[in-house]
Design an enzyme around this catalytic site. Structure first.
Site, PDB file in Angstrom:
ATOM      1  N   GLN A  76       0.818  -1.208   0.000  1.00  0.00           N
ATOM      2  CA  GLN A  76       0.000   0.000   0.000  1.00  0.00           C
ATOM      3  C   GLN A  76       0.854   1.263   0.000  1.00  0.00           C
ATOM      4  O   GLN A  76       0.561   2.218  -0.715  1.00  0.00           O
ATOM      5  CB  GLN A  76      -0.901  -0.012   1.247  1.00  0.00           C
ATOM      6  CG  GLN A  76      -1.668   1.265   1.513  1.00  0.00           C
ATOM      7  CD  GLN A  76      -2.916   1.393   0.673  1.00  0.00           C
ATOM      8  OE1 GLN A  76      -3.300   0.443  -0.006  1.00  0.00           O
ATOM      9  NE2 GLN A  76      -3.553   2.535   0.725  1.00  0.00           N
ATOM     10  N   HIS A 134     -11.500  -0.618  -6.677  1.00  0.00           N
ATOM     11  CA  HIS A 134     -11.034   0.719  -7.070  1.00  0.00           C
ATOM     12  C   HIS A 134      -9.516   0.800  -7.245  1.00  0.00           C
ATOM     13  O   HIS A 134      -9.016   1.656  -7.972  1.00  0.00           O
ATOM     14  CB  HIS A 134     -11.493   1.767  -6.050  1.00  0.00           C
ATOM     15  CG  HIS A 134     -10.700   1.773  -4.778  1.00  0.00           C
ATOM     16  ND1 HIS A 134     -10.793   0.785  -3.834  1.00  0.00           N
ATOM     17  CD2 HIS A 134      -9.786   2.665  -4.303  1.00  0.00           C
ATOM     18  CE1 HIS A 134      -9.979   1.060  -2.835  1.00  0.00           C
ATOM     19  NE2 HIS A 134      -9.354   2.188  -3.085  1.00  0.00           N
ATOM     20  N   HIS A 161      -3.637   4.651 -12.697  1.00  0.00           N
ATOM     21  CA  HIS A 161      -4.055   3.377 -12.119  1.00  0.00           C
ATOM     22  C   HIS A 161      -5.574   3.266 -12.084  1.00  0.00           C
ATOM     23  O   HIS A 161      -6.123   2.158 -12.099  1.00  0.00           O
ATOM     24  CB  HIS A 161      -3.457   3.195 -10.716  1.00  0.00           C
ATOM     25  CG  HIS A 161      -4.033   4.101  -9.680  1.00  0.00           C
ATOM     26  ND1 HIS A 161      -3.504   5.336  -9.374  1.00  0.00           N
ATOM     27  CD2 HIS A 161      -5.102   3.958  -8.856  1.00  0.00           C
ATOM     28  CE1 HIS A 161      -4.207   5.897  -8.419  1.00  0.00           C
ATOM     29  NE2 HIS A 161      -5.186   5.090  -8.093  1.00  0.00           N
ATOM     30  N   ASP A 227     -10.481   4.620   4.897  1.00  0.00           N
ATOM     31  CA  ASP A 227      -9.737   3.400   5.191  1.00  0.00           C
ATOM     32  C   ASP A 227      -8.236   3.645   5.210  1.00  0.00           C
ATOM     33  O   ASP A 227      -7.546   3.230   6.156  1.00  0.00           O
ATOM     34  CB  ASP A 227     -10.055   2.307   4.168  1.00  0.00           C
ATOM     35  CG  ASP A 227      -9.346   1.010   4.514  1.00  0.00           C
ATOM     36  OD1 ASP A 227      -9.850   0.270   5.379  1.00  0.00           O
ATOM     37  OD2 ASP A 227      -8.266   0.745   3.947  1.00  0.00           O
ATOM     38  N   TYR A 228      -7.689   4.304   4.181  1.00  0.00           N
ATOM     39  CA  TYR A 228      -6.219   4.394   4.152  1.00  0.00           C
ATOM     40  C   TYR A 228      -5.678   5.322   5.227  1.00  0.00           C
ATOM     41  O   TYR A 228      -4.564   5.111   5.730  1.00  0.00           O
ATOM     42  CB  TYR A 228      -5.692   4.721   2.757  1.00  0.00           C
ATOM     43  CG  TYR A 228      -5.753   6.133   2.247  1.00  0.00           C
ATOM     44  CD1 TYR A 228      -5.017   7.167   2.819  1.00  0.00           C
ATOM     45  CD2 TYR A 228      -6.496   6.438   1.104  1.00  0.00           C
ATOM     46  CE1 TYR A 228      -5.042   8.461   2.314  1.00  0.00           C
ATOM     47  CE2 TYR A 228      -6.526   7.723   0.583  1.00  0.00           C
ATOM     48  CZ  TYR A 228      -5.804   8.729   1.191  1.00  0.00           C
ATOM     49  OH  TYR A 228      -5.826  10.011   0.683  1.00  0.00           O
ATOM     50  N   ASP A 232      -3.126   3.521   7.515  1.00  0.00           N
ATOM     51  CA  ASP A 232      -1.738   3.995   7.410  1.00  0.00           C
ATOM     52  C   ASP A 232      -1.235   4.592   8.717  1.00  0.00           C
ATOM     53  O   ASP A 232      -0.079   4.401   9.099  1.00  0.00           O
ATOM     54  CB  ASP A 232      -1.620   5.025   6.285  1.00  0.00           C
ATOM     55  CG  ASP A 232      -1.881   4.430   4.908  1.00  0.00           C
ATOM     56  OD1 ASP A 232      -2.059   3.203   4.819  1.00  0.00           O
ATOM     57  OD2 ASP A 232      -1.936   5.196   3.924  1.00  0.00           O
TER      58      ASP A 232
END
Length: 491
Positions: A76, A134, A161, A227-228, A232
């Site tokens: 990630q 995604h 991406h 979420d990230y 993170d």
């Protein structure tokens, strides 16, 4: 006993009898997370952030493909684990987490406003799949591939991406014969691309608010960030002042837009500020960037032999790329890869490109800022006896903002007062707090020397460039006077 959900209060008998209290019972099940969903064809996956994630049968058709499982080998945070050892989570976990939060968001809206908004089962299905898929188009080491490697090997190439994710969905559906209507596939793809499509081009879409759940092009608040940011910050062991669960509990659709209760305005600011802090302290950490530059250069040196850049042309080839390509370069026997292997060896031994210095572009120069190039630094050299070359220098032009450049992103967010009100409105910053950011954009120019013996010369040329550009030397944050200090291991 009183059951409270948002501002609604329902009298509740002990034992939670399902009789006249069906409405409260339904809402409570939404709040506790799919307790009474059909489990026959679902799989429970245990996640360190969201705990139990239940994946439905259709979503499992995508998860159990080699193309999706590939995400287990795409980190990630790229190379951040070389500085933050705990940051070893992958796009696989993040994709499942985004799927979970997309499900939570659309289910909550459906439970409270489903009849009013005409939300159907197909809407729930496509939102969940958009969250799941995604990031399926990310390349090796995530953003290292599309931000550092591809612009160098294919300058001017418009590759993203997000678009590869869209192409990959078509490929997976056809290859694995997944029973999904073409209209649903198209909607999933549009939701993934929503953040990169101008809002004016999306205004005619039916149920526009659905396209803001996973990748929000309207104001940047979406479950991908939820979420990230949570994942993170946990992995890197840094603070997180943003509470995504509270924000999701206080959202409501008004005039086809997801709005938030006014009392959550400070929490919304915390979302953008925490994201910016992650960019500054983790994603663009000086040593992380040095290693990203080295990996990108290793890919460049290996590309003629391995054809890495050619694999972006089709999903059929692209899905074979992941982080293991670095080990493939490192351990290959081919003489053609010797230069790339030497660079990877330097990376392993922590003999990194040397950070020379950096500065923040003055605020009054931001509107006219042009990216600094290695040529600018070489042309500013005044020391005799040493010849600088452009290939000896790396320049990173970094932009850190709150998602909207110099604009306040919260001014794109609509709020409501309470659940009895029927109007949405913007909240001026000074009505929230006087301690909020006064400015919303930083541009940082950072310079690296590929050769340790050139650090002083590059630093001096960099300072000369600042004087020539701004009239004075701006505040720098590296080694004083550009002098090389004794190297000590840094993690």
């Amino acid at each position: 006993m009183i059951l409270e959900l948002g501002d609604n209060k329902f009298p509740r008998a002990m034992g939670l009898c399902r009789d006249v209290h069906d409405q409260a019972f339904t809402l409570s099940q939404s709040a506790t997370g799919h307790v009474f969903q059909e489990r026959t064809h679902t799989k429970c996956m245990h996640d360190n952030v969201h705990r139990s994630i239940y994946v439905d049968a259709l979503s499992l058709r995508f998860v159990d493909t080699e193309q999706f499982q590939r995400l287990r080998d795409v980190r990630q945070l790229g190379l951040c684990h070389m500085v933050y050892p705990g940051a070893v989570h992958t796009r696989f976990e993040h994709s499942l987490g985004t799927y979970y939060l997309a499900d939570q968001a659309i289910s909550r809206i459906k439970n409270f406003q489903g009849d009013e908004l005409g939300i159907e089962r197909s809407d729930v299905k496509v939102v969940k799949l958009a969250g799941l898929l995604h990031d399926i188009g990310h390349g090796p080491f995530s953003h290292v591939f599309d931000n550092e490697f591809l612009p160098k090997i294919l300058p001017g190439e418009k590759w993203s991406h997000e678009q590869m994710s869209v192409d990959m969905i078509d490929y997976i559906v056809d290859l694995h014969h997944i029973d999904l209507d073409s209209s649903d596939v198209r909607r999933i793809q549009e939701m993934i691309l929503a953040s990169s499509v101008p809002v004016s081009c999306q205004s005619s879409r039916e149920k526009r608010f659905l396209y803001d759940i996973v990748a929000n092009g309207r104001n940047g608040i979406d479950v991908d960030k939820f979420d990230y940011i949570e994942r993170d910050t946990r992995a890197c062991g840094i603070g997180n002042g943003f509470n995504y669960a509270r924000l999701m509990e206080n959202m409501r659709v008004m005039d086809d837009e997801i709005c938030y209760r006014a009392k959550e305005a400070k929490n919304v600011y915390n979302l953008f500020v925490t994201r910016a802090d992650l960019h500054r302290t983790v994603y663009t950490h000086p040593k992380v960037k040095a290693m990203e530059l080295m990996v990108a250069d290793a890919f460049l040196l290996a590309d003629n032999y391995m054809g890495i850049s050619k694999q972006i042309r089709s999903p059929e080839e692209f899905w074979k790329l992941d982080d293991t390509i670095l080990k493939a370069i490192e351990t290959a026997d081919q003489h053609e890869l010797q230069a790339a292997q030497q660079l990877v060896l330097r990376l392993r031994r922590r003999q990194l490109y040397q950070f020379c210095n950096e500065y923040s572009v003055p605020r009054d120069m931001l509107d006219h800022f042009k990216n600094v190039t290695p040529k600018d630094i070489v042309c500013s050299q005044t020391r005799s006896g040493v010849e600088l070359k452009e290939e000896d220098i790396c320049v990173v032009n970094q932009k850190i903002d709150l998602t909207r450049g110099q604009e306040d992103p919260v001014q794109s967010v609509s709020f409501f007062q309470d659940y009895e009100s029927h109007e949405k409105f913007k909240i001026p910053k000074d009505r929230i707090s006087h301690l909020l950011p006064a400015f919303f954009l930083d541009r940082i120019v950072r310079v690296y020397s590929k050769k340790p013996e050139l650090v002083e010369v590059v630093s001096e040329a960099f300072e000369n460039f600042q004087v020539k550009t701004y009239g004075v030397k701006t505040q720098v944050h590296g080694t004083p006077n550009g002098k090389k200090k004794k190297r000590t291991p840094s993690f």
